[in-house]
Design a protein around this motif. Structure first.
Motif, short mmCIF file in Angstrom:
data_model
loop_
_atom_site.label_atom_id
_atom_site.label_comp_id
_atom_site.label_asym_id
_atom_site.label_seq_id
_atom_site.Cartn_x
_atom_site.Cartn_y
_atom_site.Cartn_z
N ALA A 37 0.76 -1.24 -0.27
CA ALA A 37 0.03 0.19 -0.02
C ALA A 37 0.97 1.18 -0.06
O ALA A 37 0.36 2.24 -0.76
CB ALA A 37 -0.84 -0.17 1.22
N LEU A 38 1.71 1.02 0.67
CA LEU A 38 2.95 2.35 0.95
C LEU A 38 3.68 2.81 -0.56
O LEU A 38 3.59 3.81 -0.83
CB LEU A 38 3.77 2.11 1.87
N ARG A 39 4.02 1.45 -1.20
CA ARG A 39 4.65 1.83 -2.54
C ARG A 39 3.58 2.11 -3.36
O ARG A 39 4.06 3.38 -4.16
CB ARG A 39 5.00 0.22 -2.92
N VAL A 40 2.25 1.98 -3.58
CA VAL A 40 1.58 2.53 -4.36
C VAL A 40 1.18 3.84 -3.93
O VAL A 40 1.17 4.75 -5.00
CB VAL A 40 0.21 1.60 -4.33
N LEU A 41 1.00 4.17 -2.70
CA LEU A 41 0.72 5.59 -2.52
C LEU A 41 1.89 6.61 -2.29
O LEU A 41 1.54 7.76 -2.72
CB LEU A 41 0.16 5.72 -0.92
N THR A 42 2.99 6.21 -1.85
CA THR A 42 4.18 7.14 -1.92
C THR A 42 5.33 6.79 -2.82
O THR A 42 6.31 7.62 -2.96
CB THR A 42 4.75 7.05 -0.45
N GLY A 43 5.31 5.58 -3.69
CA GLY A 43 6.26 5.38 -4.40
C GLY A 43 7.57 4.72 -3.43
O GLY A 43 7.44 4.52 -2.20
N ALA A 44 8.60 4.55 -4.21
CA ALA A 44 9.58 4.03 -3.59
C ALA A 44 10.48 5.07 -2.78
O ALA A 44 11.02 6.07 -3.46
CB ALA A 44 10.75 3.51 -4.71
N ASP A 45 10.77 4.66 -1.37
CA ASP A 45 11.50 5.82 -0.60
C ASP A 45 12.22 5.07 0.27
O ASP A 45 11.54 4.05 1.05
CB ASP A 45 10.26 6.62 0.11
N ASP A 46 13.55 5.50 0.32
CA ASP A 46 14.27 4.70 1.31
C ASP A 46 13.81 5.09 2.76
O ASP A 46 13.96 4.06 3.61
CB ASP A 46 15.78 5.30 1.22
N GLN A 47 13.48 6.20 3.38
CA GLN A 47 13.12 6.50 4.53
C GLN A 47 11.99 5.74 5.04
O GLN A 47 11.86 5.09 6.10
CB GLN A 47 12.86 7.87 4.99
N THR A 48 11.07 5.74 4.18
CA THR A 48 9.94 4.73 4.33
C THR A 48 10.23 3.30 4.62
O THR A 48 9.63 2.61 5.39
CB THR A 48 8.88 4.87 3.21
N ALA A 49 10.88 2.87 4.01
CA ALA A 49 11.32 1.50 3.78
C ALA A 49 12.06 1.16 5.42
O ALA A 49 11.93 0.15 6.09
CB ALA A 49 12.40 1.14 2.94
N VAL A 50 12.93 2.14 5.82
CA VAL A 50 13.59 1.99 7.03
C VAL A 50 12.67 2.04 8.19
O VAL A 50 12.71 1.34 9.28
CB VAL A 50 14.83 3.13 7.31
N LEU A 117 12.40 -9.22 3.94
CA LEU A 117 13.06 -9.23 2.55
C LEU A 117 12.01 -8.91 1.65
O LEU A 117 12.44 -8.01 0.88
CB LEU A 117 13.66 -10.49 2.21
N LEU A 118 10.97 -9.75 1.60
CA LEU A 118 9.90 -9.55 0.49
C LEU A 118 9.36 -7.90 0.54
O LEU A 118 9.11 -7.07 -0.71
CB LEU A 118 8.99 -10.20 0.40
N ALA A 119 9.24 -7.54 1.89
CA ALA A 119 8.48 -6.41 2.19
C ALA A 119 9.63 -5.26 1.62
O ALA A 119 9.40 -4.21 1.37
CB ALA A 119 8.41 -6.03 3.55
N GLY A 120 11.00 -5.24 1.83
CA GLY A 120 11.68 -4.42 1.52
C GLY A 120 12.00 -4.18 0.06
O GLY A 120 12.15 -2.99 -0.40
N PHE A 121 11.82 -5.17 -0.79
CA PHE A 121 11.86 -5.12 -2.12
C PHE A 121 10.42 -4.32 -2.66
O PHE A 121 10.59 -3.55 -3.64
CB PHE A 121 11.80 -6.40 -2.92
N LEU A 122 9.39 -4.59 -1.96
CA LEU A 122 8.21 -3.74 -2.22
C LEU A 122 8.25 -2.44 -1.97
O LEU A 122 7.90 -1.53 -2.97
CB LEU A 122 6.87 -4.49 -1.36
N LEU A 123 8.92 -1.94 -1.06
CA LEU A 123 9.23 -0.71 -0.46
C LEU A 123 10.06 0.14 -1.29
O LEU A 123 9.58 1.23 -1.71
CB LEU A 123 9.50 -0.77 1.03
N ASN A 124 11.11 -0.51 -1.58
CA ASN A 124 12.05 0.39 -2.17
C ASN A 124 12.89 -0.09 -3.12
O ASN A 124 13.84 0.29 -3.59
CB ASN A 124 13.07 1.28 -1.19
N GLY A 125 12.70 -1.60 -3.66
CA GLY A 125 13.35 -2.31 -4.39
C GLY A 125 14.90 -2.66 -4.15
O GLY A 125 15.86 -2.85 -4.77
N ASN A 126 15.28 -2.63 -2.71
CA ASN A 126 16.34 -2.92 -2.14
C ASN A 126 17.37 -1.97 -2.41
O ASN A 126 18.57 -1.94 -2.41
CB ASN A 126 16.85 -4.16 -2.65
N SER A 127 16.79 -0.77 -2.45
CA SER A 127 17.86 0.48 -2.80
C SER A 127 18.70 0.60 -1.40
O SER A 127 18.39 0.45 -0.19
CB SER A 127 17.09 1.77 -2.93
N GLN A 128 20.03 0.75 -1.67
CA GLN A 128 20.90 0.94 -0.38
C GLN A 128 20.91 -0.47 0.36
O GLN A 128 21.44 -0.37 1.48
CB GLN A 128 20.80 2.17 0.48
#
Length: 240
Positions: A37-50, A117-128
């Motif tokens: 849901a966050l990926r759809v609403l906010t896009g890929a974001d490193d801080q959101t993933a953290v 791991l899967l959630a991290g890829f959903l949130l920001n594609g494993n950026s950083q």
């Protein structure tokens, strides 16, 4: 033989029973739904993933799954008295404890590190390397949590309640917010490995890596040893 197949099979069957399995599946599913849901609403974001992986996955989901798996590996058998039949078998007590610990670790890693791991890829594609870093932290924390909560299962009949208090109050609240408590938090120890795995500056921990690794190993070994001692004490009590 360090692992007893029959004990392992019975432990897996008990942990993945209908009631526990529902809770084990619910928490990772919630994490993945939130992440999508966050990926759809906010896009890929490193801080959101953290924030999501650190604030929900590592701080809340991993210890809660550890409570379910660790206490459930032996606590119910002690509560209903069926542990007597297990102890009557010609199986060494350390083998019983080690087998149950390995089963608890396997279940906890499967239901926490993999979804993280899967959630991290959903949130920001494993950026950083954030997804991988938190998955490593979740896997390492799973080992220590399983040992701690397995020990609780041999010490008290209220192991689930005690484990929930530890997971929700100490790890989720004090371990995240109170500076002095962070040094004694499994979450912070695991975060030290995440900090080392992720890109520089992406993840921070309040505990240095050497101390974190030392404490993770020491607590895991000590909890496993005390659980074995407690099981031997139960055996002696039964013989008396």
């Amino acid at each position: 033989m360090l692992v007893h197949p029959t004990v392992a099979r019975l432990t897996y069957r008990g942990l993945l029973g209908r009631r526990r399995a529902a809770i084990l599946f619910a928490l990772p599913a919630l994490l993945l739904v939130i992440s999508a849901a966050l990926r759809v609403l906010t896009g890929a974001d490193d801080q959101t993933a953290v924030d999501v992986l650190g604030g929900f996955a590592l701080a809340t989901m991993v210890p809660l799954i550890g409570v379910i798996a660790g206490t459930g590996a032996i606590g119910p058998e002690i509560d209903d008295g069926s542990v007597v039949y297990l102890l009557a078998k010609p199986v060494k007590r350390p083998v019983i404890i080690l087998t149950k610990l390995l089963v608890a670790i396997g279940v906890t890693v499967a239901f926490s590190a993999v979804p993280t791991l899967l959630a991290g890829f959903l949130l920001n594609g494993n950026s950083q390397q954030i997804a991988v870093a938190y998955a490593v932290a979740a896997a390492v924390a799973s080992v220590t949590y399983s040992a701690i909560f397995l020990l609780l299962g041999t010490v008290t009949r209220h192991a689930v309640v005690a484990g929930l208090v530890y997971a929700l109050v100490w790890e989720s609240l004090f371990g995240s917010l109170v500076p002095g408590a962070r040094t004694l938090s499994v979450q912070q120890w695991a975060l030290a490995l995440a900090q080392k795995t992720g890109a520089e500056g992406a993840i921070t921990s309040s505990v240095g890596l050497p101390l974190a690794v030392t404490l993770l190993l020491a607590v895991t070994v000590a909890a496993t040893w005390f659980a074995g001692r407690r099981l031997r004490a139960l055996t002696l009590a039964g013989e008396e």
